[in-house]
Design an enzyme around this catalytic site. Structure first.
Site, PDB file in Angstrom:
ATOM      1  N   SER A  33      28.620  23.743 -38.186  1.00  0.00           N
ATOM      2  CA  SER A  33      29.245  23.004 -37.205  1.00  0.00           C
ATOM      3  C   SER A  33      27.829  22.089 -36.457  1.00  0.00           C
ATOM      4  O   SER A  33      27.031  21.927 -37.186  1.00  0.00           O
ATOM      5  CB  SER A  33      29.564  23.882 -36.196  1.00  0.00           C
ATOM      6  OG  SER A  33      30.187  23.170 -34.833  1.00  0.00           O
ATOM      7  N   ASN A  34      28.122  21.758 -35.454  1.00  0.00           N
ATOM      8  CA  ASN A  34      26.952  20.838 -34.741  1.00  0.00           C
ATOM      9  C   ASN A  34      27.012  21.078 -33.346  1.00  0.00           C
ATOM     10  O   ASN A  34      27.856  21.844 -32.747  1.00  0.00           O
ATOM     11  CB  ASN A  34      27.269  19.399 -35.178  1.00  0.00           C
ATOM     12  CG  ASN A  34      28.524  18.780 -34.580  1.00  0.00           C
ATOM     13  OD1 ASN A  34      28.956  18.875 -33.261  1.00  0.00           O
ATOM     14  ND2 ASN A  34      29.512  18.380 -35.406  1.00  0.00           N
ATOM     15  N   HIS A  35      26.194  20.284 -32.693  1.00  0.00           N
ATOM     16  CA  HIS A  35      25.739  20.797 -31.168  1.00  0.00           C
ATOM     17  C   HIS A  35      26.480  19.820 -30.211  1.00  0.00           C
ATOM     18  O   HIS A  35      26.396  19.828 -29.006  1.00  0.00           O
ATOM     19  CB  HIS A  35      24.401  20.287 -31.029  1.00  0.00           C
ATOM     20  CG  HIS A  35      23.389  21.329 -31.508  1.00  0.00           C
ATOM     21  ND1 HIS A  35      23.326  22.752 -31.142  1.00  0.00           N
ATOM     22  CD2 HIS A  35      22.383  21.280 -32.344  1.00  0.00           C
ATOM     23  CE1 HIS A  35      22.518  23.295 -31.672  1.00  0.00           C
ATOM     24  NE2 HIS A  35      21.586  22.563 -32.365  1.00  0.00           N
TER      25      HIS A  35
END
Ligand code: CTP
Ligand code: CA
Length: 231
Positions: A33-35
């Protein structure tokens, strides 16, 4: 017909907003995933709904409360996000603010991967569908106005102009994610709008604004562009 009330210029219009990150499974317990916090996308959905638009917010996993107004559809992966966006059509405006994972794991393991002594697993990646480009494709279901974001760390405007052409969307909101204002997870954003006028090279730079203010400004700009429903 009645003219749309001045404070609800998007009454009778349908809108779609994507927000948050996507989560791409590796196995039943792990993901890539990412932030992305979802703050900007959620604020845009709330602002469109506040101007009267019947708004669907398609969101990946975020730690935010549902904004008042929009119908919220929760998804995890990019493929699920695309399917939920398709199901929300037709709309007159689509805003893609999600940080869609560019890649997913090809061949997701059905069981939890184990440390079996053979060393770390090699993950093979496959490219995810591009939701913004898909929504921008010409056709009977294409929204009248498709808006995307471009998060860049260098040559911001140049890359955003190229990105707009590549995706086929109408407007791109470019922001510098290397900036000290700290876009990812932060509360403010400095936006450069490309495509908002007849000149595709023209850049409209907004001051540093809170994400809520960026959303309000964008929603008003969208309302102006779509015009009165009654006319
Ligand atoms: N986007 C999307 N679906 C994807 C990737 C991106 O809808 N699979 C949308 C984002 O919501 C954003 C815009 O496309 O509005 C630009 O995203 P960005 O990550 O900046 O562009 P990419 O085309 O993925 O290029 P890169 O990450 O290589 O810069
Ligand atoms: Ca990307």
């Amino acid at each position: 017909c009645f003219a749309a009330a001045a404070d609800r210029p998007l009454a009778g219009r349908r809108a779609l907003v994507t927000s948050g990150p996507t989560r791409e499974p590796i196995d039943p317990v792990r993901y890539l995933s990412n932030h992305s916090s979802g703050k900007q996308g959620h604020a845009i959905a709330a602002a469109l709904a506040a101007l009267g638009a019947e708004t669907t917010l398609v969101t990946g996993p975020v730690a935010l409360a549902d904004p008042p107004g929009p119908r919220v559809v929760r998804v995890e992966s990019a493929e699920e996000m695309l399917a939920a966006c398709r199901a929300a059509l037709p709309v007159e405006v689509a805003v893609c603010a999600a940080a869609v994972a560019d890649w997913r794991v090809a061949g997701v393991a059905g069981q939890k991967l184990k440390k079996d002594g053979g060393g770390p697993p090699r993950l093979e990646l496959a490219e995810n569908p591009d939701i913004l480009a898909t929504l921008s494709k010409p056709g009977p279901q294409r929204p009248r106005l498709v808006v995307g974001f471009a998060a860049e760390t260098e040559r911001l405007v140049e890359q955003a102009i190229a990105k707009r052409a590549r995706k086929g969307c109408d407007w791109i909101l470019a922001n510098d994610v290397s900036a000290p204002t700290g876009t990812f997870g932060g509360d403010s954003n400095r936006i450069h709008l490309i495509g908002g006028s007849d000149d595709p090279q023209a850049v409209e730079s907004w001051p540093v604004l809170s994400k809520t203010e960026v959303a309000r400004r964008l929603a008003r700009r969208i309302a102006e562009s779509l015009g009165d429903k009654a006319t």
